[in-house]
Design a protein around this motif. Sequence first.
Motif, mmCIF file in Angstrom:
data_model
loop_
_atom_site.group_PDB
_atom_site.id
_atom_site.type_symbol
_atom_site.label_atom_id
_atom_site.label_comp_id
_atom_site.label_asym_id
_atom_site.label_seq_id
_atom_site.Cartn_x
_atom_site.Cartn_y
_atom_site.Cartn_z
ATOM 1 N N THR A 138 0.824 -1.217 0.000
ATOM 2 C CA THR A 138 0.000 0.000 0.000
ATOM 3 C C THR A 138 0.851 1.256 0.000
ATOM 4 O O THR A 138 0.495 2.262 -0.617
ATOM 5 N N CYS B 59 0.265 4.078 -2.851
ATOM 6 C CA CYS B 59 -0.173 5.443 -2.520
ATOM 7 C C CYS B 59 0.642 6.482 -3.282
ATOM 8 O O CYS B 59 0.104 7.485 -3.786
ATOM 9 N N VAL C 250 1.697 9.472 6.659
ATOM 10 C CA VAL C 250 0.509 8.707 6.310
ATOM 11 C C VAL C 250 0.661 7.320 6.929
ATOM 12 O O VAL C 250 1.566 6.577 6.572
ATOM 13 N N THR D 208 -0.741 3.686 7.351
ATOM 14 C CA THR D 208 -1.601 2.730 6.653
ATOM 15 C C THR D 208 -2.121 1.679 7.622
ATOM 16 O O THR D 208 -1.427 1.265 8.557
ATOM 17 N N TYR E 178 -4.719 5.942 6.464
ATOM 18 C CA TYR E 178 -5.149 5.336 5.214
ATOM 19 C C TYR E 178 -5.561 3.904 5.506
ATOM 20 O O TYR E 178 -4.771 3.125 6.066
ATOM 21 N N PHE F 244 -8.838 8.326 5.278
ATOM 22 C CA PHE F 244 -9.175 8.021 3.895
ATOM 23 C C PHE F 244 -9.329 6.515 3.749
ATOM 24 O O PHE F 244 -8.488 5.742 4.189
ATOM 25 N N LYS G 126 -9.637 3.389 1.086
ATOM 26 C CA LYS G 126 -9.261 3.076 -0.278
ATOM 27 C C LYS G 126 -10.508 2.796 -1.110
ATOM 28 O O LYS G 126 -11.360 2.009 -0.714
ATOM 29 N N PHE H 208 -7.439 9.732 -3.658
ATOM 30 C CA PHE H 208 -6.375 9.917 -2.658
ATOM 31 C C PHE H 208 -5.488 11.107 -2.997
ATOM 32 O O PHE H 208 -4.988 11.789 -2.095
#
Length: 850
Positions: free
Chosen positions: A42, A46, A132, A134, A190, A242, A244, A272
């Motif tokens: 991921t 991204c 960010v 994940t 994320y 956010f 996905k 994104f």
Amino acid sequence: MLYGNKFRFPDKIDDRIFPTVDPNVTVVSFIGKTNLVNQLPTKISCINDYFKHPIFHSSKINDESSIEGYFCSKKKILFLYCYNIYDTNTLVMLDKHEDTLFEKGFLHYFSNLRDTSTRHLLFLFLVSHICVVTNASSSFDLNYIQLFKTLDSVRTKLQGSVAEVLKTVPGLPKDWLTLGRLCSPRVLFYFEQRPPVLDENLKSLQHLMEDQIYRLLRKCRVITNVCTNSLFAIPSNQEFVFFKPKQQDRFTFLLELLNDTFEIGNESPNDFREFLSQHITLAQTEGFSDNVGRHVGPSIFVLPPARVWFDAAFKLFDFFTNSTANGLKGFQLLRSILDVEGQFSEARCLKVLPLALAAYQENLPSHYSSQYHENKKTQAKALLSSHGRGPAVQKFLGRLDTECDRFWRNGRRMCEFPSIIGNPCIQPVHRVHAEESSDSKLPVLPHMSGVRYVSACSCGRRQANREDPYDVEYANSGFYRLIEEECCGRLRHVTFPIFKPSSDHFEPANLKGASKSMHFARDVEKLITGTEDLSLGPDENEFPALSVDHLSQVAADDHEESQTSLGKGEAAEAIDEDNLMEIAGTHELPAVSTRDFSTTEYLPCMLHVNSPSGILPRYSSWSLVCLGSSSLYSHNAGLSDQPGFLAGSGFLLPWDIPVRLHHNESNGLDGRRTHNLGYSGKGKRVKQGQHEFTVKIFIGVEYECPRGHRFMSSSPGRILKATGAGLVKDSAQLITQNDVPLYLPCPCPYNRGGKALIAQLMRLHVVTPKAAVHVTVDPKVRPAPPPCPEFVTGFTEPIQLSPSSYWILRFPYVYEDENQIYTHPKENARAAQHGYLLKGTCGVMEFANE
């Protein structure tokens, strides 16, 4: 069109990637957990989604934890992502390190990986504006809370050290140096999986997730009102969660890529790139101010030039990965927080270690051997292993081993120098001589193994305890010299050839390579054959009368009558001429002239057939003593005055030799008459002037075991067993005509169920007849298989024994040449084949009368 370059820590980058005007960059990092569902991790997807271009298209991982980045000078953005142990694909790669996992254990190895990965995460929080995080699922992972608290605690401890590293960076902004980081980074979350909701409800779900995360972080005090005091900050009026989106079909993806290339069309409502761009734009224009409250000051936010950032980032990365910084309190705190299992294991083993040391020290003697030391260590390690837990057990086993060794070497170590037989010295570590160059604090003591043997003196009439020998001189000469003072010192002894110095300055001869006769090793069979040809004892082929089948069993009550049987009249005709033995020539006692031997150099070992000529040993390892008249031995009573003999074994063997004496009178050069003993030959009649008679000699080959048990041998390899009435049915013929084993298993009564002791050939008993002949002895001993040399007495001719006497020849206790010392074999089964007394030891020659 994109303009950028990829890089990887800690590899240095090329300065050509920087434009002429150094831009102020915004740093965005991607951290967190990923799964194996997607083709690319991921964190990589991204970055690709943001640029709508496959910047990173490979997911190959070489290290357990690494940091890679992409610098786009056109957009003034620098992206970083971290592969670490929190990624599932990294855990899958651990099977490549199977050997390390097996050696150190999974807990120890995994804690080291977590430590490295956490250091890399802390590094990204210090050099980034946006982080960010994940999530591998659609829900917030609560394990992040503990990770964030750990990073914040370590950051506080390392703030001073980080400032010292940043001082070395030229052109560094002052605010960055003051705060130790660019700013309090803004964290975005994320989620890789989308929750099962409709598209129109997704936005409201994001807001609910934001409120939930915010309350959790505030409740756990991960974030505070003043963002400077926190590890990171969360925007108060912007989205930071956010989900996905669903996977797009190929047509939609190509259409969006075309719109992005020509900058036409509208952005997707759930994209994104749009989500991240709003935060990047704010960072590049105004900066972040995420403080909450009325009375808070302005936030520090630094947009450094690209060159300055790279310089500072590489130096900070070296600081976080350098092993020399492990001693800092911050890194020690990080280790203690992450490695909970290791901390428990350390505490548990630290508690058990004193118990293991006490178990080692329990009931210890004042000094002890290395084997006993190892056994006690094994017991202590077993205790530590049974009560210790976790990966620290191996570490504390090493500490226990070191502590036990230190305790043993501190005045409790035994000397353990091996004796000639192989028993270790039981004294404390010491010096043998005061002038030795070893530690001067060690005491001067003789070697002593504590093992004692029972041995008889040279004449065999007295037994005494002997210490385990540490030198050949004590074994072969010193012990017997001490015991002879109370026993056989007054008896008649034959003096063997020894070294006689001419001055006080003498030294051992240099025999390097002198006695290593390869010719002897190659042609040992020829030498043995030659010895047989020169044997002084009668051979069975030459004298059939000595055959076992023709021997008569004699039990004479009158010893004087059994010594000589003259053939007169009809008695002479009873003797078969085929069985007569010829004895010719006269011989004097062997004399050794000292003129032919060195008086300044002595032989540092025993004499053998390969010894250099002209050099004698300092002492004699042999002994030949006369007990007295031959009447001392009675064939009916046996050896009554010899202690230690096993029942039925204290008897000598008779040896009958038929001979013919020639009386020839002639005038020699010196005017004296000589006597010749001749063999008439088969079929010849007895001529006038000849006398035929039988010589009876008594011989005994005595063995002695370490416990003092003694026995005679009836034939090579067999123990003598007399009848209850003392009748000996055997003859000495097999003893005199064959090689006699030097070692035999002893039939000790205490060896039942245990390992039998090995008895050694120590004495040869000879009772000479009262006749006009001399019995001679010329022993040759080979104590080990070839190429071991044959050891001799040093006389050039056989030793003549006086008639009508009882003689005892004592053999050496051990044998030594220039290369090694020969002792008894270790295996009882092959003891009889190890060494031999070679045949030809006993012989007969004429007694000279004037």
